[in-house]
Design a protein around this motif. Structure first.
Motif, PDB file in Angstrom:
ATOM      1  N   GLN A  87      19.788  51.660  38.738  1.00 42.74           N
ATOM      2  CA  GLN A  87      19.409  50.251  38.558  1.00 42.74           C
ATOM      3  C   GLN A  87      19.801  49.759  37.162  1.00 42.74           C
ATOM      4  O   GLN A  87      20.313  48.661  37.002  1.00 42.74           O
ATOM      5  CB  GLN A  87      17.903  50.080  38.775  1.00 42.74           C
ATOM      6  CG  GLN A  87      17.476  48.629  38.774  1.00 42.74           C
ATOM      7  CD  GLN A  87      16.010  48.498  39.180  1.00 42.74           C
ATOM      8  OE1 GLN A  87      15.337  49.472  39.462  1.00 42.74           O
ATOM      9  NE2 GLN A  87      15.533  47.280  39.197  1.00 42.74           N
ATOM     10  N   TYR A  88      19.568  50.570  36.156  1.00 44.69           N
ATOM     11  CA  TYR A  88      19.909  50.193  34.783  1.00 44.69           C
ATOM     12  C   TYR A  88      21.413  49.948  34.642  1.00 44.69           C
ATOM     13  O   TYR A  88      21.850  48.959  34.066  1.00 44.69           O
ATOM     14  CB  TYR A  88      19.440  51.281  33.813  1.00 44.69           C
ATOM     15  CG  TYR A  88      19.775  50.994  32.376  1.00 44.69           C
ATOM     16  CD1 TYR A  88      20.820  51.649  31.750  1.00 44.69           C
ATOM     17  CD2 TYR A  88      19.035  50.059  31.645  1.00 44.69           C
ATOM     18  CE1 TYR A  88      21.135  51.386  30.419  1.00 44.69           C
ATOM     19  CE2 TYR A  88      19.345  49.796  30.320  1.00 44.69           C
ATOM     20  CZ  TYR A  88      20.384  50.449  29.716  1.00 44.69           C
ATOM     21  OH  TYR A  88      20.692  50.198  28.414  1.00 44.69           O
ATOM     22  N   ARG A  89      22.230  50.891  35.166  1.00 38.88           N
ATOM     23  CA  ARG A  89      23.696  50.754  35.061  1.00 38.88           C
ATOM     24  C   ARG A  89      24.227  49.568  35.863  1.00 38.88           C
ATOM     25  O   ARG A  89      25.107  48.842  35.396  1.00 38.88           O
ATOM     26  CB  ARG A  89      24.382  52.043  35.565  1.00 38.88           C
ATOM     27  CG  ARG A  89      24.260  53.221  34.618  1.00 38.88           C
ATOM     28  CD  ARG A  89      25.152  54.381  35.040  1.00 38.88           C
ATOM     29  NE  ARG A  89      25.044  54.738  36.454  1.00 38.88           N
ATOM     30  CZ  ARG A  89      24.266  55.714  36.930  1.00 38.88           C
ATOM     31  NH1 ARG A  89      23.521  56.412  36.096  1.00 38.88           N
ATOM     32  NH2 ARG A  89      24.242  55.979  38.201  1.00 38.88           N
ATOM     33  N   THR A  90      23.725  49.408  37.038  1.00 38.28           N
ATOM     34  CA  THR A  90      24.268  48.364  37.916  1.00 38.28           C
ATOM     35  C   THR A  90      23.854  46.966  37.479  1.00 38.28           C
ATOM     36  O   THR A  90      24.585  46.005  37.733  1.00 38.28           O
ATOM     37  CB  THR A  90      23.841  48.591  39.369  1.00 38.28           C
ATOM     38  OG1 THR A  90      22.436  48.656  39.450  1.00 38.28           O
ATOM     39  CG2 THR A  90      24.482  49.827  39.935  1.00 38.28           C
ATOM     40  N   GLU A  91      22.682  46.826  36.855  1.00 34.46           N
ATOM     41  CA  GLU A  91      22.254  45.503  36.403  1.00 34.46           C
ATOM     42  C   GLU A  91      23.236  44.917  35.399  1.00 34.46           C
ATOM     43  O   GLU A  91      23.437  43.703  35.354  1.00 34.46           O
ATOM     44  CB  GLU A  91      20.849  45.572  35.794  1.00 34.46           C
ATOM     45  CG  GLU A  91      19.766  45.637  36.839  1.00 34.46           C
ATOM     46  CD  GLU A  91      18.386  45.771  36.228  1.00 34.46           C
ATOM     47  OE1 GLU A  91      17.426  45.642  36.995  1.00 34.46           O
ATOM     48  OE2 GLU A  91      18.265  45.988  35.006  1.00 34.46           O
ATOM     49  N   ALA A  92      23.808  45.770  34.599  1.00 33.20           N
ATOM     50  CA  ALA A  92      24.724  45.299  33.578  1.00 33.20           C
ATOM     51  C   ALA A  92      26.089  44.927  34.162  1.00 33.20           C
ATOM     52  O   ALA A  92      26.768  44.061  33.625  1.00 33.20           O
ATOM     53  CB  ALA A  92      24.897  46.367  32.491  1.00 33.20           C
ATOM     54  N   ALA A  93      26.538  45.555  35.229  1.00 32.50           N
ATOM     55  CA  ALA A  93      27.909  45.404  35.695  1.00 32.50           C
ATOM     56  C   ALA A  93      28.062  44.700  37.036  1.00 32.50           C
ATOM     57  O   ALA A  93      29.139  44.215  37.341  1.00 32.50           O
ATOM     58  CB  ALA A  93      28.577  46.769  35.771  1.00 32.50           C
ATOM     59  N   GLU A  94      27.060  44.661  37.864  1.00 34.19           N
ATOM     60  CA  GLU A  94      27.238  44.161  39.229  1.00 34.19           C
ATOM     61  C   GLU A  94      26.267  43.035  39.550  1.00 34.19           C
ATOM     62  O   GLU A  94      25.240  42.860  38.899  1.00 34.19           O
ATOM     63  CB  GLU A  94      27.052  45.314  40.217  1.00 34.19           C
ATOM     64  CG  GLU A  94      28.049  46.424  39.993  1.00 34.19           C
ATOM     65  CD  GLU A  94      27.813  47.598  40.932  1.00 34.19           C
ATOM     66  OE1 GLU A  94      28.565  48.535  40.858  1.00 34.19           O
ATOM     67  OE2 GLU A  94      26.851  47.538  41.722  1.00 34.19           O
ATOM     68  N   SER A  95      26.548  42.366  40.615  1.00 32.25           N
ATOM     69  CA  SER A  95      25.680  41.281  41.071  1.00 32.25           C
ATOM     70  C   SER A  95      24.435  41.859  41.749  1.00 32.25           C
ATOM     71  O   SER A  95      24.383  43.044  42.081  1.00 32.25           O
ATOM     72  CB  SER A  95      26.429  40.383  42.051  1.00 32.25           C
ATOM     73  OG  SER A  95      26.650  41.090  43.267  1.00 32.25           O
ATOM     74  N   GLN A  96      23.448  41.013  41.978  1.00 31.40           N
ATOM     75  CA  GLN A  96      22.184  41.427  42.604  1.00 31.40           C
ATOM     76  C   GLN A  96      22.430  42.036  43.994  1.00 31.40           C
ATOM     77  O   GLN A  96      21.811  43.026  44.354  1.00 31.40           O
ATOM     78  CB  GLN A  96      21.233  40.223  42.718  1.00 31.40           C
ATOM     79  CG  GLN A  96      19.876  40.520  43.320  1.00 31.40           C
ATOM     80  CD  GLN A  96      19.029  41.413  42.418  1.00 31.40           C
ATOM     81  OE1 GLN A  96      19.201  41.421  41.194  1.00 31.40           O
ATOM     82  NE2 GLN A  96      18.123  42.146  43.019  1.00 31.40           N
ATOM     83  N   ALA A  97      23.319  41.513  44.744  1.00 25.31           N
ATOM     84  CA  ALA A  97      23.574  42.014  46.109  1.00 25.31           C
ATOM     85  C   ALA A  97      24.132  43.433  46.079  1.00 25.31           C
ATOM     86  O   ALA A  97      23.740  44.271  46.894  1.00 25.31           O
ATOM     87  CB  ALA A  97      24.533  41.089  46.833  1.00 25.31           C
ATOM     88  N   GLU A  98      25.067  43.673  45.139  1.00 23.46           N
ATOM     89  CA  GLU A  98      25.638  45.013  45.036  1.00 23.46           C
ATOM     90  C   GLU A  98      24.582  46.025  44.590  1.00 23.46           C
ATOM     91  O   GLU A  98      24.533  47.148  45.083  1.00 23.46           O
ATOM     92  CB  GLU A  98      26.810  45.004  44.044  1.00 23.46           C
ATOM     93  CG  GLU A  98      28.024  44.252  44.554  1.00 23.46           C
ATOM     94  CD  GLU A  98      29.115  44.123  43.500  1.00 23.46           C
ATOM     95  OE1 GLU A  98      30.272  43.981  43.914  1.00 23.46           O
ATOM     96  OE2 GLU A  98      28.801  44.170  42.294  1.00 23.46           O
ATOM     97  N   ARG A  99      23.723  45.622  43.661  1.00 16.85           N
ATOM     98  CA  ARG A  99      22.647  46.519  43.205  1.00 16.85           C
ATOM     99  C   ARG A  99      21.718  46.879  44.350  1.00 16.85           C
ATOM    100  O   ARG A  99      21.356  48.043  44.532  1.00 16.85           O
ATOM    101  CB  ARG A  99      21.858  45.859  42.076  1.00 16.85           C
ATOM    102  CG  ARG A  99      22.563  45.880  40.735  1.00 16.85           C
ATOM    103  CD  ARG A  99      21.609  45.543  39.595  1.00 16.85           C
ATOM    104  NE  ARG A  99      20.816  44.352  39.789  1.00 16.85           N
ATOM    105  CZ  ARG A  99      21.137  43.136  39.344  1.00 16.85           C
ATOM    106  NH1 ARG A  99      22.255  42.958  38.681  1.00 16.85           N
ATOM    107  NH2 ARG A  99      20.349  42.119  39.544  1.00 16.85           N
ATOM    108  N   GLU A 100      21.328  45.881  45.138  1.00 18.00           N
ATOM    109  CA  GLU A 100      20.411  46.131  46.253  1.00 18.00           C
ATOM    110  C   GLU A 100      21.052  47.046  47.298  1.00 18.00           C
ATOM    111  O   GLU A 100      20.378  47.932  47.852  1.00 18.00           O
ATOM    112  CB  GLU A 100      19.982  44.819  46.888  1.00 18.00           C
ATOM    113  CG  GLU A 100      19.038  44.018  46.007  1.00 18.00           C
ATOM    114  CD  GLU A 100      18.700  42.671  46.617  1.00 18.00           C
ATOM    115  OE1 GLU A 100      17.849  41.992  46.021  1.00 18.00           O
ATOM    116  OE2 GLU A 100      19.268  42.313  47.664  1.00 18.00           O
ATOM    117  N   ALA A 101      22.351  46.843  47.552  1.00 21.17           N
ATOM    118  CA  ALA A 101      23.037  47.685  48.536  1.00 21.17           C
ATOM    119  C   ALA A 101      23.044  49.147  48.077  1.00 21.17           C
ATOM    120  O   ALA A 101      22.804  50.063  48.870  1.00 21.17           O
ATOM    121  CB  ALA A 101      24.458  47.182  48.760  1.00 21.17           C
TER     122      ALA A 101
END
Length: 186
Positions: A87-101
């Motif tokens: 979650q920490y890594r993806t919040e910085a680089a990806e959109s909310q939808a990609e993080r949730e997936a």
């Protein structure tokens, strides 16, 4: 020494004793031609073997159960750490939808791992239940053998008692016979 090793060392003398007693009866039965005693000895040896086998299975099931519980805890902890890091890594680089997936995928994988661990725990419980049933069956067999032993040991006493009663009756008949022979008026 672990708990399972302690319990194994407590049970070994009983299994060894039962094996030795069984072998002794088997040999004594073979030497005396007493097939019942020989079969009893074989049965006791088999029961000792079954007891050792059930004990080994029980220790294995306990170890597997403990290992499965440890694995479940480690999987949960690793999953939690992975979710947090992801979650920490993806919040910085990806959109909310990609993080949730990605989080859903990780959760599904962890859920699959938990299912596997739960199935392992259930298998360990079933093994323990089967071992308990085997021990119960073994106890019933031991009771049967004890009853057979008691019958076997009581037979000479019953024969001696009957022989004594026959001798008493024979003496009474001799006394009556002498009385009738000595007294011609009767």
């Amino acid at each position: 020494m672990t708990v399972t090793e302690d319990s194994a060392s407590d049970k070994t003398p009983l299994g060894l004793k039962q094996t030795v007693v069984g072998k002794t009866k088997q040999v004594a039965g073979a030497l005396t031609g007493n097939e019942s005693l020989a079969r009893e000895g074989s049965l006791e040896q088999e029961q000792a073997r079954q007891a050792r086998k059930a004990d080994t299975l029980s220790r294995m099931a306990e170890a597997e159960s403990e290992e499965a519980v440890e694995q479940l805890g480690a999987v949960r902890e690793a999953g939690q750490h992975e979710r947090e890091a992801l979650q920490y890594r993806t919040e910085a680089a990806e959109s909310q939808a990609e993080r949730e997936a990605r989080v859903r995928k990780q959760a599904a994988e962890l859920e699959c791992q938990e299912i596997v661990v739960r199935e392992q725990l259930e298998a360990a419980r079933e093994t323990t239940t089967a071992e308990q049933q085997a021990r119960s069956d073994e106890k019933a067999q031991v009771k049967k053998v004890a009853a057979a032993d008691e019958d076997h040991l009581g037979a000479p006493r019953d024969a001696e008692r009957t022989s004594h009663e026959v001798e008493v009756e024979r003496r009474e008949v001799e006394v009556l016979d002498r009385t009738l022979t000595d007294d011609p008026d009767r």
